[in-house]
Design a protein around this motif. Sequence first.
Motif, PDB file in Angstrom:
ATOM      1  N   VAL A 246       1.980   5.880   6.016  1.00  0.00           N
ATOM      2  CA  VAL A 246       1.589   4.340   6.254  1.00  0.00           C
ATOM      3  C   VAL A 246       0.111   4.755   7.068  1.00  0.00           C
ATOM      4  O   VAL A 246      -0.741   4.012   7.082  1.00  0.00           O
ATOM      5  CB  VAL A 246       2.615   3.551   6.926  1.00  0.00           C
TER       6      VAL A 246
ATOM      7  N   PRO B  91      -4.353   5.758   0.592  1.00  0.00           N
ATOM      8  CA  PRO B  91      -5.467   5.334   1.248  1.00  0.00           C
ATOM      9  C   PRO B  91      -6.450   4.546   0.192  1.00  0.00           C
ATOM     10  O   PRO B  91      -7.215   3.462   0.762  1.00  0.00           O
ATOM     11  CB  PRO B  91      -6.202   6.613   1.740  1.00  0.00           C
TER      12      PRO B  91
ATOM     13  N   PHE C  52      -7.593   1.687   6.009  1.00  0.00           N
ATOM     14  CA  PHE C  52      -7.707   0.266   5.957  1.00  0.00           C
ATOM     15  C   PHE C  52      -8.483  -0.211   7.073  1.00  0.00           C
ATOM     16  O   PHE C  52      -9.666  -1.024   6.992  1.00  0.00           O
ATOM     17  CB  PHE C  52      -6.531  -0.389   5.895  1.00  0.00           C
TER      18      PHE C  52
ATOM     19  N   VAL D 298      -1.723  -6.171   4.503  1.00  0.00           N
ATOM     20  CA  VAL D 298      -1.128  -5.172   3.751  1.00  0.00           C
ATOM     21  C   VAL D 298       0.337  -4.930   4.435  1.00  0.00           C
ATOM     22  O   VAL D 298       0.631  -5.200   5.361  1.00  0.00           O
ATOM     23  CB  VAL D 298      -1.911  -3.873   3.865  1.00  0.00           C
TER      24      VAL D 298
ATOM     25  N   ALA E 219      -5.479   0.821   0.228  1.00  0.00           N
ATOM     26  CA  ALA E 219      -5.648   0.301   1.725  1.00  0.00           C
ATOM     27  C   ALA E 219      -7.100  -0.051   1.550  1.00  0.00           C
ATOM     28  O   ALA E 219      -7.573  -1.041   2.085  1.00  0.00           O
ATOM     29  CB  ALA E 219      -5.193   1.342   2.690  1.00  0.00           C
ATOM     30  N   GLU E 220      -8.020   0.789   1.041  1.00  0.00           N
ATOM     31  CA  GLU E 220      -9.419   0.444   1.063  1.00  0.00           C
ATOM     32  C   GLU E 220      -9.683  -0.714   0.059  1.00  0.00           C
ATOM     33  O   GLU E 220     -10.434  -1.851   0.651  1.00  0.00           O
ATOM     34  CB  GLU E 220     -10.366   1.773   0.367  1.00  0.00           C
TER      35      GLU E 220
ATOM     36  N   ILE F 257      -1.084  -5.619   9.218  1.00  0.00           N
ATOM     37  CA  ILE F 257      -0.674  -4.201   8.777  1.00  0.00           C
ATOM     38  C   ILE F 257       0.861  -4.266   8.884  1.00  0.00           C
ATOM     39  O   ILE F 257       1.209  -3.814   9.922  1.00  0.00           O
ATOM     40  CB  ILE F 257      -1.511  -3.224   9.337  1.00  0.00           C
TER      41      ILE F 257
ATOM     42  N   ILE G 217       0.650  -1.343   0.164  1.00  0.00           N
ATOM     43  CA  ILE G 217      -0.080   0.083   0.125  1.00  0.00           C
ATOM     44  C   ILE G 217       0.813   1.196  -0.111  1.00  0.00           C
ATOM     45  O   ILE G 217       1.871   1.247   0.772  1.00  0.00           O
ATOM     46  CB  ILE G 217      -1.038   0.061   1.166  1.00  0.00           C
TER      47      ILE G 217
ATOM     48  N   GLY H  38       3.312  -1.504   4.046  1.00  0.00           N
ATOM     49  CA  GLY H  38       3.723  -0.147   3.538  1.00  0.00           C
ATOM     50  C   GLY H  38       5.275  -0.097   4.039  1.00  0.00           C
ATOM     51  O   GLY H  38       5.687  -0.434   4.990  1.00  0.00           O
TER      52      GLY H  38
ATOM     53  N   ALA I 221      -8.494  -3.895   2.019  1.00  0.00           N
ATOM     54  CA  ALA I 221      -9.578  -4.195   3.093  1.00  0.00           C
ATOM     55  C   ALA I 221     -10.725  -4.646   2.533  1.00  0.00           C
ATOM     56  O   ALA I 221     -11.188  -5.668   3.183  1.00  0.00           O
ATOM     57  CB  ALA I 221      -9.669  -2.862   3.821  1.00  0.00           C
TER      58      ALA I 221
ATOM     59  N   CYS J 159      -2.978   5.261   5.628  1.00  0.00           N
ATOM     60  CA  CYS J 159      -3.356   3.984   4.861  1.00  0.00           C
ATOM     61  C   CYS J 159      -3.942   3.212   5.922  1.00  0.00           C
ATOM     62  O   CYS J 159      -4.974   2.437   5.866  1.00  0.00           O
ATOM     63  CB  CYS J 159      -2.151   3.373   3.960  1.00  0.00           C
ATOM     64  N   SER J 160      -3.308   2.998   6.883  1.00  0.00           N
ATOM     65  CA  SER J 160      -3.741   1.987   8.097  1.00  0.00           C
ATOM     66  C   SER J 160      -4.990   2.595   8.608  1.00  0.00           C
ATOM     67  O   SER J 160      -5.926   1.568   8.954  1.00  0.00           O
ATOM     68  CB  SER J 160      -2.712   1.848   8.863  1.00  0.00           C
TER      69      SER J 160
END
Length: 347
Positions: A203, A181, A210, A194, A184-185, A226, A178, A196, A188, A206-207
């Motif tokens: 990150v 975002p 996620f 995932v 990440a979506e 993650i 990732i 990063g 998920a 993104c998390s």
Amino acid sequence: MTRITMEFGVFDHLDLGDRPHERFYRERLEIVEAYERAGFYSYHVAEHHLTPLGMAPSPSVFLAAVAQRTKRLRFGPMVTVAPLYHPLRLLEEIGMLDQMSGGRLELAFGRGALGAEVRFFDVDPAQSEKAFQEIVGFVLEGLREGAVTVSEEGGKKRRLALAIPPLQKPHPPLWYGIHSPQAAERAARLGMSVMGLDVASQVRACSDRFAAVWKETHGEAPLPRIGLGRFVVVGKNAKDARAAARRAYKRWYESFTFLSSLMGVSHRHSRPPEFDAIAEDGRAFAGDPEGVAGYVRAQLAEAGANYFVGQFAFGNLTQEETLRSIALFAGEVKTLLERAPARVASA
């Protein structure tokens, strides 16, 4: 906030450094055995081509050797560059590796970090996303259904069962790298773990996304892994660890930029040229066990990650330096972290 049990993995570019090829492979496989003894969860391997960064241009060949050298360690590509493969061959190699390892394979697919490498295979980088979707779709459908539709003479199609199905059902666990975002979506929603490699704040964006989408789509199911990938060198004293890391990172960076410098092309994911610079932005650390434990704890918390992935073997670190770093991380660093684990946001 909630406490978590931290897990640890390994990311490996398999960059050649200064070694002859035969010695490189022999030593790297011995290092992989050390990862297993140290109790790491999984070993993630990059794929690159015609570059000193790419000593696993066919990850399945190298990972077949890993499967025979280990009994517990999970492993897999991070990532398989899907547009470079015939989908049926890729599907069958996945089945082989999963069966040969007793069900320890982890899967990750990508489009490739450098467009020039994709062109080596006569694939247009502008078409790589379309090829990626088609190939990964074929592979995952085949793994889930245990059969594929193939062509025969006269343009006819035939449905055939897989001769080598995966041991893990419906397929080995899936990972996604990732950098946004939006990525990440997608991961998920598809139930992937995932990883990063960017700075912690990136990150974290993104998390957080996620975790929110995971709760929306999977309810109270536990978050998957993650991952946060970082260069790490552990030494008995910080001065020696930093000296080794500076020397080794310089050599790694030469391999990382080999193709982009040679061909005058840009690399999708940039890195600073000096170890001190990448350490300053948080993507690397070298120090004694106490310092490394504090770094890992802080990075996981800042990034919202629950899986720390160390890059312990890189550049021209010697086998002795790498094995010492692994042993110190697995012993003293892990002990310090278990006494005061990091905290990350729950979904």
